[in-house]
Design a protein around this motif. Structure first.
Motif, PDB file in Angstrom:
ATOM      1  N   ASN A 154      30.243 -29.050   8.769  1.00  0.00           N
ATOM      2  CA  ASN A 154      30.985 -27.872   8.354  1.00  0.00           C
ATOM      3  C   ASN A 154      30.453 -27.376   7.014  1.00  0.00           C
ATOM      4  OD1 ASN A 154      33.249 -26.210   7.206  1.00  0.00           O
ATOM      5  ND2 ASN A 154      34.235 -26.839   9.104  1.00  0.00           N
ATOM      6  N   SER A 166      32.003 -26.469   4.632  1.00  0.00           N
ATOM      7  CA  SER A 166      32.870 -26.897   3.531  1.00  0.00           C
ATOM      8  C   SER A 166      32.354 -28.160   2.834  1.00  0.00           C
ATOM      9  CB  SER A 166      34.295 -27.130   4.028  1.00  0.00           C
ATOM     10  OG  SER A 166      34.335 -28.161   4.990  1.00  0.00           O
ATOM     11  N   HIS A 196      38.849 -24.762   5.080  1.00  0.00           N
ATOM     12  CA  HIS A 196      37.390 -24.918   5.034  1.00  0.00           C
ATOM     13  C   HIS A 196      36.735 -23.738   4.321  1.00  0.00           C
ATOM     14  CE1 HIS A 196      37.111 -28.558   7.371  1.00  0.00           C
ATOM     15  NE2 HIS A 196      37.790 -28.035   8.378  1.00  0.00           N
TER      16      HIS A 196
END
Length: 313
Positions: A78, A80, A217
């Motif tokens: 991800n 994030s 996120h």
């Protein structure tokens, strides 16, 4: 089904990133590698592209499509955790980051993924194919929790009625498919609302956001992306609905804000200086030619920010 994702605002993104051929660039959402391919094709052998995606299908496709480029790599992660992943690769600050926040055409059109209310499929909606599914949200959340996410993430004014009807339906039998949920939503809104536009869109959007933790996120990903930039490096973000665009706009504004002293102070004592500057004051939207070619670009908005001087303070 072939993984198809037409890159939105492609030329505008490339212009916004102001690509240095020898630079290091990050695509936080590789998808079908449309934007990634355009970026890496403009890099020299000294340049690098690091592309991220949480969807294992996208990682496989992007890896295949970027395989001709020795200076491109795809990471299954991800965005994030961008900063953490870059550290693991031994990469310091980068020249630019692109984040396309849209759900890919493949994810929408592949009925088995459960993102669409047009076909019948298991209620899934997981971009990563892991963790909590849409069926879990629909069948396990309380009525109050459902009403809250449908109202806040979908901006749906009939959220309470929809949540109430979902709970009533699941008491008879679990809600397991997209069409089951779509029928409940349609029956929960007035006839006029059903005529104006598909009443399922907002609720499906809300559940998808909840399943994938999209706002959590996004907030972390924007921080990671901006603070991974060199001085003069640029962050370009494409949003597709008002909630995520508002979050991006607010983040950008906070980085461009200077002095935060009360207005009646005779002089600045806080020492705060802008950390970045906006490249476009208003969001960039698709031109008519692109809209004719790709209707899904209609709601897209591009914002670009450039990182300013980096100080140790």
């Amino acid at each position: 089904m072939e993984f198809v994702h037409i890159p939105v605002l492609l030329e505008e993104c490339i212009d916004g990133l102001d690509i240095n051929p020898d630079g290091i660039y990050v695509d936080g959402t590789a998808g079908g590698a449309g934007h990634s391919s355009a970026i890496v094709s403009r890099l020299s052998d000294k340049g690098q592209l690091i592309a991220f995606d949480r969807d294992p299908d996208a990682v496989k496709v992007a890896s295949d499509r970027l395989s001709p480029y020795s200076n491109a790599r795809v990471i299954h992660s991800n965005y994030s955790r961008m900063r953490e992943a870059l550290d693991e690769l031994g990469i310091g600050l980068v020249d630019g980051v692109l984040m396309d926040l849209g759900v890919s055409s493949y994810q929408l059109d592949e009925e088995s993924r459960g993102f669409s209310y047009h076909g019948d499929a298991p209620l899934d909606m997981r971009m990563s194919r892991e963790g909590m599914s849409a069926a879990d949200v629909v069948n396990l959340y309380t009525e109050q929790q459902l009403a809250k996410i449908i109202f806040e993430y979908g901006e749906e004014k009939f959220s309470r009625r929809i949540a109430s009807n979902i709970v009533a339906a699941r008491e008879k039998a679990p809600i397991e498919t997209t069409l089951q949920l779509a029928d409940i939503i349609r029956d929960s809104v007035p006839q006029k609302a059903r005529r104006d536009k598909n009443p399922c869109k907002k609720t499906f959007q809300a559940i998808r956001i909840a399943v994938n933790g999209e706002f959590e996120h996004l907030s972390k990903g924007l921080e990671d992306a901006f603070y991974s930039l060199k001085e003069g490096g640029r962050l370009a973000v494409i949003t597709f609905h008002s909630l995520e665009d508002r979050l991006v706009k607010q983040k950008f504004a906070s980085w461009c804000r200077g002095c935060i002293c009360p207005p009646d102070f005779p002089q600045c004592v806080c020492g705060c200086r802008p950390q970045g500057k906006l490249i476009n004051r208003k969001p960039i939207e698709a031109k008519e030619k692109e809209l004719e070619r790709n209707n899904r670009s209609r709601s897209a908005k591009l914002r670009v920010i450039e990182r300013g001087e980096i100080t140790n303070g």
